[in-house]
Each structure stands twice: as structure tokens, then as C-alpha cells.
Design an enzyme around this catalytic site. Structure first.
Site, short mmCIF file in Angstrom:
data_model
loop_
_atom_site.label_atom_id
_atom_site.label_comp_id
_atom_site.label_asym_id
_atom_site.label_seq_id
_atom_site.Cartn_x
_atom_site.Cartn_y
_atom_site.Cartn_z
N VAL A 204 0.88 -1.19 0.00
CA VAL A 204 0.00 0.00 0.00
C VAL A 204 0.91 1.23 0.00
CG1 VAL A 204 -1.76 1.27 1.29
CG2 VAL A 204 -1.66 -1.22 1.49
N HIS A 205 0.74 2.13 -0.94
CA HIS A 205 1.54 3.36 -0.87
C HIS A 205 0.90 4.57 -1.51
CE1 HIS A 205 2.52 2.57 -5.06
NE2 HIS A 205 2.98 3.79 -5.13
#
Ligand code: UD1
Ligand code: UDP
Length: 356
Positions: A204-205
Site C-alpha cells: 500500500v503506498h
């Protein structure tokens, strides 16, 4: 070819894509590499140059992190200086980061032709900084390298038809190169006591997920729930690592004890983790494609994707950040029967280099 190409890169996925193209360019031409310094931690930058044998950048601008305006502006000024000194025949930019936009804008203002790799990708969501970077870069570009017919159609809808080349997606060749080496060199499964098909890989980013505390919390709660019944390996991007500190203490300590949260890994370890995963959950653009090429089912933590073919073929599903949709998407995931590479990855690097 004989042209002087100046390549501008700055972020992790750009090092990976450029590695495949630079390998070819170095054989036949004169390439200068400029690293903007957007990503600078060893595990976000140096490791890729070392592992993928990307030539040392001729310039490292050392710009670092900052707000969009400050970061892009500092890059613009520094890139302009380099371009005035070097006067290349072409500037080559990749993808949709602030480094891409700054490189394209600096070159276009100096009348140096811009070549854009991954041209024509659209999410049609202008809240994403990447969408703004892509649209502007495409409109500044003279040579547009598209990975798919969808990308060509997107450009045509915006009136861009000149200089457009359907070359396929160069990331495929970067991936295949690394898969072969990773088989021999990566021992990450042994180090983490994992086995093929025995875990889910999560990343996740995206700013739209990390910078809205509510969305990040929902994703993390869903991953926590999944980690009760599955091993979840989560290499954490530094942006996300910073934002996780703002989670409620109870949730933060819960995930620390059940998720295998690790620092970002190098590309060889990453492709080994991807190819051994039974499923990938991500909001990354590059990882959606890698899952597709490696035939690993993917659950994408976004409402839309630029890589629509992965969804159309059933290898990917969009679930956003809603807890129930994430769990349902995961539970329903199976491998579709067929696979066709809609991104025509094989041979893409040589088609690109020829058109440059
Ligand atoms: C950038 C790109 C995004 C791409 C991603 C790939 C933009 C607008 N976004 O997002 O499209 O998907 O790279 O990973 O260009 N940080 C570190 N060390 C580093 C790099 C970053 O600690 O080496 C931290 C800093 O706190 C920084 C934050 O991560 O403020 C975000 O970094 P930044 O480069 O601005 O954006 P990314 O989220 O990495
Ligand atoms: N990647 C990596 N190590 C990690 C996470 C990702 O090598 O810890 C690779 C991944 O395999 C893919 C690329 O980085 O090739 C994707 O980068 P990212 O998700 O940061 O950006 P995006 O593709 O969304 O722009």
C-alpha cells in the site's frame, strides 16, 4: 542510432523500467542518466542500481522529498541546468511521477524532444497526482510509447495522434530478466520461513490511500482480519510507514504482531515474493501488472485502474478500501482459465529503442 539520449528517473518503479531500456541503449548509443533524488533511501534507490546493474547516474540532483510544488519546482530548475549543459537529442521520461513531469517540462521549454514511456495511461481520476503528471507529460511529449491499444485510444480522445508508437510494456522484460536471476539468487522465502503458495503479498503506498487516515485505517483493518487466517507479507513503503504511526495504538500493535511487516525489498526479492504468493493485494500500478504476467490473482485496493486489461481478463479485481469489499474480493479470487499478454511485453524494449 547515434542520438544522445538523456534519461530522467527518480522513483523506484522508474529504476526498474529504465533498467531494461538502458541495457539496450548502452549497447548502441550514448545515454546519460539523471537521477532526480526523489527516492533516496538505499532500499528505495541504490539497491535497484546494484542488483539490476543500471549504470551509475551521470547526475544525481539530490532533490529529496517535499510538497508537490516544492519538489517538482526544485527538480525543474536543476534539470534545466543539466539540459542546458548537455544538450541531448532526446529526453526520455518514464511513468507518472513528479520526476516525469519535471523532466518533460524542462525539456519541452528548451525545445528538446520528449519521449514518454507508458504514455496514454489514464485512470480518469484527477484527484491522483499521477493522473495530472501523465496528462501534462503526454501533452508535452513528441514521442509517445504506449503499452496498449487502450493507451493509444486514450491519447486519440485527447487529440494526440502524432508521434504515438504502440511498443508494448517494457516492464515485462525487466520482470522476466529479474525472475530468472531471482530464481538463483533470492533466498527471501527461506529467510522468512515462507513457502510457494503459502502467503498473501500486500503493498500500500498510494497517496489517495495513505494520506486519508480513514481509508488507510480501513485497509489496515481488513489486512489485519485476513492475517488471522493467512500469512500476510507486507513490505512497507516509507510513505506508509510514516502514516502508520498515526493509527490508533491498539490497531498498530495488533498488526505488528500478526502481519509480516518488512522494510521495502530489492527487486529480486520482490519478484520472488510475487511469484510465490497465492494472491497479491496492492494499490501499486507496477505490481498489478507483475501479478498479471506472473499469473498470480490480484486484488487492487483502488476504485479504478489504468491497467484495465488485467481486470477484463479476470486476473485483477478492484475493491477500493471498503472492508467488506476487500474481504469479499479476496474470498472470490480464483485463477481465470486463460492468459494473453495484452501489453505485448516481449520485444517491447527493442521496439522502443528503434523508435527513439
Ligand atoms: C511516488 C510517486 C508515485 C509512485 C511512487 C513509487 C509522485 C507524485 N508519486 O510516490 O506515483 O507510485 O513514487 O513508489 O511522484 N520517502 C522516504 N524515503 C525515500 C522516498 C520517500 O522516506 O527514499 C518518504 C518521505 O517521507 C516522502 C514520502 O515517502 O515524503 C513520499 O515520497 P514521494 O517520492 O513524494 O512520493 P511516493 O509516495 O514515493
Ligand atoms: N517493488 C520492489 N520492492 C518493494 C515494493 C515494490 O522492488 O518492496 C517493485 C515492484 O515489484 C514494482 C515496483 O517496485 O516493480 C512498483 O513500485 P511502486 O509500487 O512503488 O510504484 P507504482 O508502480 O505504483 O508507481
Amino acid at each position: 542510432m547515434g542520438k544522445r539520449i538523456l534519461t530522467i528517473i527518480g522513483a523506484r518503479p522508474q529504476f526498474i523500467k529504465a533498467s531494461a531500456v538502458s541495457r539496450e541503449l548502452q549497447k548502441i548509443g550514448d545515454e546519460l542518466i539523471v537521477h532526480t533524488g526523489q527516492h533516496y533511501d538505499d532500499n528505495m534507490s541504490r539497491i535497484f542500481f546494484d542488483e539490476l546493474k543500471i549504470p551509475r547516474p551521470d547526475y544525481n540532483l539530490g532533490i529529496g522529498s517535499g510538497g508537490h510544488g516544492a519538489q517538482t519546482g526544485a527538480m525543474l530548475a536543476a534539470i534545466e541546468d543539466v539540459l542546458q549543459k548537455e544538450r541531448p537529442d532526446r529526453v526520455l521520461v518514464y511513468g507518472d511521477t513528479n520526476s516525469t513531469l519535471a523532466g518533460a517540462l524542462a525539456a519541452a521549454k528548451l525545445h528538446i524532444p520528449v519521449a514518454h514511456v507508458e504514455a496514454g495511461l489514464r485512470s480518469f481520476n484527477r484527484h491522483m497526482p499521477e493522473e495530472i503528471n501523465r496528462v501534462v507529460t503526454d501533452h508535452l511529449s513528441d514521442i509517445l510509447f504506449c503499452p496498449s491499444q487502450t493507451a493509444i485510444n486514450n491519447l486519440a480522445a485527447e487529440g494526440i495522434t502524432r508521434g504515438v508508437h504502440l511498443v508494448g510494456d517494457v516492464m515485462y522484460e525487466a520482470l522476466m530478466h529479474a525472475v530468472a536471476i531471482a530464481k538463483r539468487q533470492s533466498d527471501i522465502l527461506e529467510r522468512m520461513d515462507l513457502h510457494d503458495g503459502g502467503y498473501i503479498l500486500a503493498t500500500v503506498h498510494r497517496a489517495e490511500n495513505t494520506d486519508q487516515p480513514d481509508r488507510l485505517k480501513k485497509i489496515i483493518e481488513a489486512l489485519y482480519e485476513i492475517s488471522q487466517t493467512h500469512t500476510v507479507v507486507f513490505p512497507v513503503h516509507p510513505r506508509t510507514r510514516n502514516k502508520l504511526k498515526e493509527l490508533p495504538d491498539a490497531l498498530a500493535s495488533a498488526i505488528n504482531s500478526t502481519l509480516s511487516m518488512i522494510e521495502p525489498v530489492g527487486y529480486l526479492d520482490m519478484v520472488r515474493l510475487e511469484s510465490g504468493a497465492k494472491m497479491i493485494m496492492t494499490d501499486s500500478g507496477g505490481i498489478q501488472k507483475e501479478a498479471y504476467w506472473l499469473n498470480v490473482p490480484c486484488v487492487t485496493l483502488r476504485e479504478e485502474t489504468e491497467w484495465v486489461e488485467t481486470v477484463e481478463q479476470g486476473w485483477n479485481v478492484l475493491v477500493g478500501t471498503d472492508h467488506d469489499r476487500i474481504l469479499a474480493g479476496m474470498a472470490a479470487r480464483t485463477k481465470p482459465d486463460g492468459f494473453i499478454d495484452d501489453y505485448n511485453g516481449k520485444g517491447s524494449v527493442s521496439r522502443l529503442v528503434q523508435a527513439l
